[in-house]
Design a protein around this motif. Structure first.
Motif, PDB file in Angstrom:
ATOM      1  N   ASN A  59       0.841  -1.195   0.000  1.00 16.20           N
ATOM      2  CA  ASN A  59       0.000   0.000   0.000  1.00 16.20           C
ATOM      3  C   ASN A  59       0.875   1.243   0.000  1.00 16.20           C
ATOM      4  O   ASN A  59       1.969   1.261   0.591  1.00 16.20           O
ATOM      5  CB  ASN A  59      -0.915   0.033   1.225  1.00 16.20           C
ATOM      6  CG  ASN A  59      -1.982  -1.043   1.163  1.00 16.20           C
ATOM      7  OD1 ASN A  59      -2.781  -1.071   0.235  1.00 16.20           O
ATOM      8  ND2 ASN A  59      -1.968  -1.948   2.135  1.00 16.20           N
ATOM      9  N   HIS A  60       0.399   2.296  -0.668  1.00 17.64           N
ATOM     10  CA  HIS A  60       1.112   3.578  -0.727  1.00 17.64           C
ATOM     11  C   HIS A  60       0.074   4.648  -1.026  1.00 17.64           C
ATOM     12  O   HIS A  60      -0.809   4.452  -1.877  1.00 17.64           O
ATOM     13  CB  HIS A  60       2.187   3.535  -1.817  1.00 17.64           C
ATOM     14  CG  HIS A  60       3.109   4.721  -1.812  1.00 17.64           C
ATOM     15  ND1 HIS A  60       2.714   5.978  -2.193  1.00 17.64           N
ATOM     16  CD2 HIS A  60       4.421   4.814  -1.467  1.00 17.64           C
ATOM     17  CE1 HIS A  60       3.742   6.820  -2.099  1.00 17.64           C
ATOM     18  NE2 HIS A  60       4.792   6.124  -1.653  1.00 17.64           N
ATOM     19  N   THR A 118      -1.069  -2.032  -6.072  1.00 20.45           N
ATOM     20  CA  THR A 118       0.244  -1.524  -5.662  1.00 20.45           C
ATOM     21  C   THR A 118       1.086  -2.678  -5.153  1.00 20.45           C
ATOM     22  O   THR A 118       0.565  -3.597  -4.498  1.00 20.45           O
ATOM     23  CB  THR A 118       0.086  -0.477  -4.544  1.00 20.45           C
ATOM     24  OG1 THR A 118      -0.825   0.518  -4.964  1.00 20.45           O
ATOM     25  CG2 THR A 118       1.431   0.159  -4.215  1.00 20.45           C
ATOM     26  N   ALA A 119       2.358  -2.649  -5.459  1.00 25.23           N
ATOM     27  CA  ALA A 119       3.281  -3.696  -4.997  1.00 25.23           C
ATOM     28  C   ALA A 119       4.567  -3.041  -4.511  1.00 25.23           C
ATOM     29  O   ALA A 119       4.840  -1.866  -4.771  1.00 25.23           O
ATOM     30  CB  ALA A 119       3.571  -4.682  -6.127  1.00 25.23           C
ATOM     31  N   GLU A 120       5.323  -3.842  -3.759  1.00 16.23           N
ATOM     32  CA  GLU A 120       6.638  -3.388  -3.342  1.00 16.23           C
ATOM     33  C   GLU A 120       7.678  -4.381  -3.840  1.00 16.23           C
ATOM     34  O   GLU A 120       7.412  -5.585  -3.930  1.00 16.23           O
ATOM     35  CB  GLU A 120       6.715  -3.246  -1.826  1.00 16.23           C
ATOM     36  CG  GLU A 120       6.464  -4.533  -1.054  1.00 16.23           C
ATOM     37  CD  GLU A 120       6.481  -4.311   0.454  1.00 16.23           C
ATOM     38  OE1 GLU A 120       6.524  -3.153   0.871  1.00 16.23           O
ATOM     39  OE2 GLU A 120       6.449  -5.315   1.195  1.00 16.23           O
ATOM     40  N   LEU A 121       8.855  -3.834  -4.186  1.00 14.74           N
ATOM     41  CA  LEU A 121       9.956  -4.671  -4.652  1.00 14.74           C
ATOM     42  C   LEU A 121      10.908  -4.915  -3.493  1.00 14.74           C
ATOM     43  O   LEU A 121      11.361  -3.969  -2.844  1.00 14.74           O
ATOM     44  CB  LEU A 121      10.696  -3.973  -5.799  1.00 14.74           C
ATOM     45  CG  LEU A 121      11.963  -4.681  -6.298  1.00 14.74           C
ATOM     46  CD1 LEU A 121      11.614  -6.005  -6.961  1.00 14.74           C
ATOM     47  CD2 LEU A 121      12.740  -3.780  -7.256  1.00 14.74           C
ATOM     48  N   GLY A 179       3.333   0.381  -9.219  1.00 17.95           N
ATOM     49  CA  GLY A 179       1.903   0.126  -9.341  1.00 17.95           C
ATOM     50  C   GLY A 179       1.196   1.225 -10.103  1.00 17.95           C
ATOM     51  O   GLY A 179       1.818   2.113 -10.721  1.00 17.95           O
ATOM     52  N   GLU A 180      -0.144   1.159 -10.053  1.00 17.26           N
ATOM     53  CA  GLU A 180      -0.984   2.135 -10.745  1.00 17.26           C
ATOM     54  C   GLU A 180      -1.223   3.330  -9.834  1.00 17.26           C
ATOM     55  O   GLU A 180      -1.523   3.173  -8.651  1.00 17.26           O
ATOM     56  CB  GLU A 180      -2.305   1.485 -11.154  1.00 17.26           C
ATOM     57  CG  GLU A 180      -3.226   2.422 -11.919  1.00 17.26           C
ATOM     58  CD  GLU A 180      -4.558   1.763 -12.286  1.00 17.26           C
ATOM     59  OE1 GLU A 180      -5.555   2.502 -12.419  1.00 17.26           O
ATOM     60  OE2 GLU A 180      -4.588   0.513 -12.411  1.00 17.26           O
ATOM     61  N   TYR A 225       1.258   4.114 -14.655  1.00 16.44           N
ATOM     62  CA  TYR A 225       1.955   3.150 -13.803  1.00 16.44           C
ATOM     63  C   TYR A 225       3.362   3.685 -13.524  1.00 16.44           C
ATOM     64  O   TYR A 225       4.090   4.069 -14.444  1.00 16.44           O
ATOM     65  CB  TYR A 225       2.040   1.794 -14.497  1.00 16.44           C
ATOM     66  CG  TYR A 225       0.668   1.232 -14.809  1.00 16.44           C
ATOM     67  CD1 TYR A 225      -0.018   0.451 -13.885  1.00 16.44           C
ATOM     68  CD2 TYR A 225       0.056   1.518 -16.027  1.00 16.44           C
ATOM     69  CE1 TYR A 225      -1.278  -0.046 -14.168  1.00 16.44           C
ATOM     70  CE2 TYR A 225      -1.202   1.032 -16.315  1.00 16.44           C
ATOM     71  CZ  TYR A 225      -1.872   0.251 -15.380  1.00 16.44           C
ATOM     72  OH  TYR A 225      -3.124  -0.226 -15.655  1.00 16.44           O
ATOM     73  N   ILE A 226       3.695   3.724 -12.234  1.00 13.03           N
ATOM     74  CA  ILE A 226       4.967   4.333 -11.828  1.00 13.03           C
ATOM     75  C   ILE A 226       5.688   3.413 -10.855  1.00 13.03           C
ATOM     76  O   ILE A 226       5.052   2.739 -10.018  1.00 13.03           O
ATOM     77  CB  ILE A 226       4.732   5.720 -11.189  1.00 13.03           C
ATOM     78  CG1 ILE A 226       4.438   6.758 -12.276  1.00 13.03           C
ATOM     79  CG2 ILE A 226       5.938   6.175 -10.352  1.00 13.03           C
ATOM     80  CD1 ILE A 226       4.173   8.150 -11.752  1.00 13.03           C
ATOM     81  N   ALA A 227       7.010   3.402 -10.960  1.00  9.34           N
ATOM     82  CA  ALA A 227       7.863   2.719  -9.971  1.00  9.34           C
ATOM     83  C   ALA A 227       8.897   3.716  -9.482  1.00  9.34           C
ATOM     84  O   ALA A 227       9.470   4.469 -10.270  1.00  9.34           O
ATOM     85  CB  ALA A 227       8.550   1.511 -10.606  1.00  9.34           C
ATOM     86  N   GLU A 228       9.094   3.747  -8.160  1.00  7.76           N
ATOM     87  CA  GLU A 228      10.155   4.572  -7.578  1.00  7.76           C
ATOM     88  C   GLU A 228      11.038   3.655  -6.737  1.00  7.76           C
ATOM     89  O   GLU A 228      10.577   3.088  -5.740  1.00  7.76           O
ATOM     90  CB  GLU A 228       9.586   5.708  -6.736  1.00  7.76           C
ATOM     91  CG  GLU A 228      10.674   6.644  -6.224  1.00  7.76           C
ATOM     92  CD  GLU A 228      10.114   7.844  -5.475  1.00  7.76           C
ATOM     93  OE1 GLU A 228      10.564   8.968  -5.730  1.00  7.76           O
ATOM     94  OE2 GLU A 228       9.218   7.636  -4.623  1.00  7.76           O
ATOM     95  N   LEU A 229      12.310   3.500  -7.141  1.00  9.40           N
ATOM     96  CA  LEU A 229      13.198   2.507  -6.541  1.00  9.40           C
ATOM     97  C   LEU A 229      14.452   3.178  -5.987  1.00  9.40           C
ATOM     98  O   LEU A 229      14.983   4.118  -6.590  1.00  9.40           O
ATOM     99  CB  LEU A 229      13.598   1.457  -7.589  1.00  9.40           C
ATOM    100  CG  LEU A 229      12.448   0.804  -8.364  1.00  9.40           C
ATOM    101  CD1 LEU A 229      13.009  -0.137  -9.417  1.00  9.40           C
ATOM    102  CD2 LEU A 229      11.495   0.080  -7.412  1.00  9.40           C
ATOM    103  N   ASP A 230      14.885   2.663  -4.852  1.00  9.89           N
ATOM    104  CA  ASP A 230      16.105   3.151  -4.214  1.00  9.89           C
ATOM    105  C   ASP A 230      17.309   2.581  -4.973  1.00  9.89           C
ATOM    106  O   ASP A 230      17.689   1.425  -4.789  1.00  9.89           O
ATOM    107  CB  ASP A 230      16.123   2.710  -2.745  1.00  9.89           C
ATOM    108  CG  ASP A 230      17.335   3.254  -1.994  1.00  9.89           C
ATOM    109  OD1 ASP A 230      18.267   3.779  -2.639  1.00  9.89           O
ATOM    110  OD2 ASP A 230      17.353   3.135  -0.750  1.00  9.89           O
ATOM    111  N   PHE A 231      17.929   3.404  -5.792  1.00  8.69           N
ATOM    112  CA  PHE A 231      19.037   2.923  -6.619  1.00  8.69           C
ATOM    113  C   PHE A 231      20.286   2.666  -5.782  1.00  8.69           C
ATOM    114  O   PHE A 231      21.126   1.843  -6.152  1.00  8.69           O
ATOM    115  CB  PHE A 231      19.342   3.929  -7.727  1.00  8.69           C
ATOM    116  CG  PHE A 231      20.261   3.396  -8.783  1.00  8.69           C
ATOM    117  CD1 PHE A 231      19.794   2.523  -9.746  1.00  8.69           C
ATOM    118  CD2 PHE A 231      21.601   3.754  -8.804  1.00  8.69           C
ATOM    119  CE1 PHE A 231      20.643   2.006 -10.721  1.00  8.69           C
ATOM    120  CE2 PHE A 231      22.453   3.252  -9.766  1.00  8.69           C
ATOM    121  CZ  PHE A 231      21.972   2.368 -10.735  1.00  8.69           C
TER     122      PHE A 231
END
Length: 797
Positions: A640-641, A649-652, A663-664, A680-686
């Motif tokens: 959830n976000h 919504t999902a988490e990696l 997620g959407e 649809y967007i993903a925000e990842l800690d690089f």
């Protein structure tokens, strides 16, 4: 800075070609912008005396003159009306040339011979508005101010045999904003002797304090303040030599007192001001901050609105000038002035610069003060001005000086190691020569191998050993320092590991059809509401910018979701109905606000897609990238976000560490950005992705033993994910499970509502032996039991 060469020669004997001089000064660090030879094209123009004037017999508007040009009397016809008999005038003889290229030859005017021409200021290339005071010949012949030797070259008489050099003075060298400063540089450059002007003053009876009192209320803004009094003043025009020098240096003469202050400013670099003592209330001068809404009318007759950040010079009741910038109209020198007070001071450079900018008023004085002047030249400038008063018989200098100087400036000590000179410059300069060069710049030098240097107070730019070596280098001549390769080892440059990984990710994103976006790190505080972040969300703890361009760019971003949404919104509103974008940049985080330590700049990868795409396209992009980076131990789990759609919504997770969300986007957020399409967007800690990467390639031999494949179909609740089942299979199967593949999902009449059937193909293999049916059955049953116990799976028959 305009420097007339004839004036410069008063202080240093320059005897060389002007080009050689200009080149030498440029090479030693005094940049020459240009050289003007003001009388270069004037030839055969001499001083003449008008002996007779008569009217031309055939032309009422022409005059026939007899002019003595030294050794001969010539007849010249002119149309000028401002000439009189016995006037001394410039005469262009037959064969002469003028600045505009005109050649003068003898000829006839209305039947009478004319053997030359009487010259006007314009014909000599002189700007009528810059003529010395008292010269009134805008529309006529130049009438010389006194008798000169007849036949003398007019260039010598009018100072047109001079050359003017324009220097570009850098901000760290305010000492060179003066004729003396340039003379000092010239003497050091060419090994010449420096001569200082006389500052001898006799001073008459009495003390300055008998005539005026002075005080400084804001000593932090006025570091030194000096006053001297001149009585029995006679206001008149300055002598022609002083006016000539001022004009060449770009300053218009006004009267003898004002001209003396300007002359001293140009000569020494120290601005001065003169006040009419009889116009000062209570015969008092006070240096103070301006009062709120205080006004003063300056010498340019403009009323200035002041505030308490601006320093003023005031008398007992009112402001009489803006300190370091411009004097007041209410105390200016007039023709009936009889007693004056010379002011010479040193003001805080930063305050002068800010005040000048605030008032929109920049003057010759402020341009010098704002660079930081030497406090010690106040005495030189004051004494020089008083010496000129006595020399020109302008008035009587009263004895004594009021000099408020609470914190005397001491000379800075800097140590110079002789071996360090060679180490930095690459040349071995004899220590004796090093000493001579520094002493020529008025540094005091003591010692042999290790020199103790006293830096003159006018060189605030010299603070360390390297500065001294730079002085040595420029006087030695950069052109005399040989070019050579560095005596050192070389290392090959290249990208570090993180930079290489960033490029790999960029290449991968672009290979998958995504466009890279670049967005601002400055955002508006409103973006947190736009993406539905709760009030307690830590991402709202953003770092505020002290000098933002506006509210829209007033904080540092803590998330890049608003940036990628703005990119998508902009593209959608320009009729681009589908697109895929990514940005690999930084977010700026801090635990404590206001900021005490440096912000944590975290590399973040943000992906945004819209149009004919769904969640699995986004997931596939990420999985493809992880595969390239050799990351296999990852999971995508429901989550959830606030910014994402509930249930979509999902988490990696990589090695059980949350890397980010995908997620959407929530419909309310899309409405805030005027986007009618699903996004649809993903925000990842690089940063965390980088830590999990292992690009080491590991090889293993081909299998020696055969594999056995078993299929299973289990019925599970809808909320159970394929990833959960695969994880259980791999964990319980251990090293024997070589491959797991989902090949069918069924929902229909044979399956209870709220459930689904999932069919997997499992490949078993051992690296040590051929597996038996008993080996496989044991592991297979273990997997089925774990599926039943952990996710409630039922084997479908």
């Amino acid at each position: 800075m305009l420097v007339p060469i004839k004036w410069l020669k008063d202080y240093v004997d320059i005897d060389m070609d002007i080009k050689e001089f200009a080149d030498g000064m440029t090479m030693s660090g005094s940049m020459v912008e240009g050289v003007e030879d003001i009388g270069q094209n004037i030839e055969k123009v001499v001083v003449g005396k008008i002996l007779e004037i008569s009217t031309h017999p055939d032309a009422d508007k022409l005059l026939v003159t007899k002019v003595d040009v030294g050794g001969e009397i010539v007849q010249i016809i002119t149309g000028a009306t401002n000439i009189r008999e016995n006037d001394y005038v410039p005469v262009a003889l037959h064969g002469s040339s003028l600045p505009n290229g005109t050649k003068i030859k003898r000829g006839k005017l209305r039947g009478l011979e004319s053997n030359g021409m009487l010259c006007s200021p314009d014909e000599l290339g002189l700007d009528a508005e810059s003529l010395p005071s008292g010269v009134d010949m805008v529309d006529g012949i130049y009438i010389l101010d006194r008798a000169y030797p007849l036949g003398k070259d007019i260039k010598e008489v009018l100072g047109l045999d001079d050359k003017i050099i324009e220097f570009e003075i850098t901000n760290n060298r305010p000492d060179c904003l003066s004729i003396l400063g340039i003379a000092r540089e010239a003497a050091a450059t060419f090994g010449l002797k420096m001569k200082y002007p006389s500052e001898e003053v006799s001073g008459k009876d009495g003390e300055a304090s008998d005539y005026i009192s002075a005080s400084v209320k804001d000593a932090d803004l006025c570091l030194r303040f000096a006053i001297r009094v001149i009585k029995d003043v006679k206001i008149k025009n300055s002598p022609s030599w002083m006016q000539e020098r001022l004009l060449k240096a770009g300053v218009r003469p006004i009267n003898n007192i004002v001209d003396i202050t300007n002359y001293v400013m140009l000569e020494t670099g120290q601005p001065m001001h003169a006040y009419d003592l009889d116009m000062l209330e209570n015969k008092e001068i006070v240096v103070r901050r301006a009062e709120k809404d205080e006004k003063v009318t300056t010498l340019d007759e403009n009323e200035r609105n002041l505030d308490d950040s601006i320093l003023v010079i005031a008398d007992g009741k009112k402001a009489i000038g803006i300190a370091g910038i411009m004097g007041g109209y209410n105390s200016e020198i007039k023709e009936d002035t009889r007693t004056i007070a010379f002011e010479c001071a040193n003001f805080d450079a930063v305050n002068i610069r800010l005040s000048s900018k605030k008032l929109g008023l920049r003057t010759e004085a402020s341009s010098r003060f704002e660079k930081g002047l030497d406090m010690e030249i106040v005495s030189l400038a004051m004494n020089r001005a008083c010496h000129l008063v006595e020399m020109l018989d302008v008035g009587e200098v009263v004895g004594g000086t009021i000099d408020i100087y609470p914190a005397k400036k001491e000379k800075r000590m800097v140590t110079l190691r002789s071996d360090r000179v060679k180490w930095l410059l690459g040349v071995d300069i004899p220590i004796a020569r090093v000493k001579r060069m520094l002493e020529s710049l008025e540094f005091e030098v003591a010692g042999e191998e290790v020199l103790e240097i006293k830096v003159p107070t006018f060189r605030d730019d010299v603070t360390m050993e390297a500065d001294l070596i730079e002085e040595i280098a420029r006087l030695y001549g950069y052109n005399n320092i040989p070019s050579k390769l560095m005596d050192t080892t070389f290392t090959q440059g290249g990208r570090d590991a993180k930079q290489q990984i960033r490029n790999i990710v960029r290449d991968n994103m672009e290979a998958q059809g995504l466009y890279e976006a670049y967005t601002y790190s400055f955002v508006s505080p409103a973006v947190f509401n736009q993406i539905n972040l709760k009030a307690e969300n830590p991402l709202r703890k953003a770092i505020k910018i002290l000098n933002p361009l506006g509210e829209e760019q007033s904080i540092m971003r803590t998330t890049m979701i608003p940036n990628i949404l703005e990119v998508i919104s902009r593209n959608y509103n320009r009729k681009i109905v589908e697109g895929m974008f990514y940005e690999l940049s930084k977010v700026y985080l801090s635990e404590d606000l206001p900021l005490k330590d440096l912000a944590y700049e975290r590399d973040t990868l943000t992906i945004g897609i819209y149009g004919n795409v769904d969640f699995y396209d986004l997931k596939g992009i990420i999985e493809n990238m992880l595969s390239i980076l050799n990351i296999s131990k990852y999971r995508v789990l429901p989550s959830n976000h606030e910014s994402f759609h509930p249930g979509r919504t999902a988490e990696l997770l990589i090695n059980n560490k949350r890397i980010g969300y995908l997620g959407e986007i929530h419909p309310d957020v899309l409405d805030n950005y005027d986007i009618p399409s699903r996004v649809y967007i993903a925000e990842l800690d690089f940063e965390e992705i980088f830590r999990q990467i292992d690009l080491t390639i590991k090889y293993k031999p081909l299998p020696k033993y055969p594999s056995i494949e078993r299929d299973i179909a289990v019925v599970v609740a809808e909320e159970v994910t394929a990833g959960q089942i695969e994880e259980i299979i791999r964990n319980k199967g251990g090293r024997l499970v070589d491959e797991v593949k989902l090949f069918d999902i069924y929902r229909g009449s044979q399956i209870e509502e709220g459930y689904k059937s999932m069919a997997y193909s499992i490949v078993y293999r051992s690296d040590e032996k051929t597996l038996t049916e008993e080996d496989i059955t044991k592991v297979h049953n273990k997997i089925l039991n774990s599926l039943t116990n952990q996710v409630g799976a039922v084997l479908r028959s």
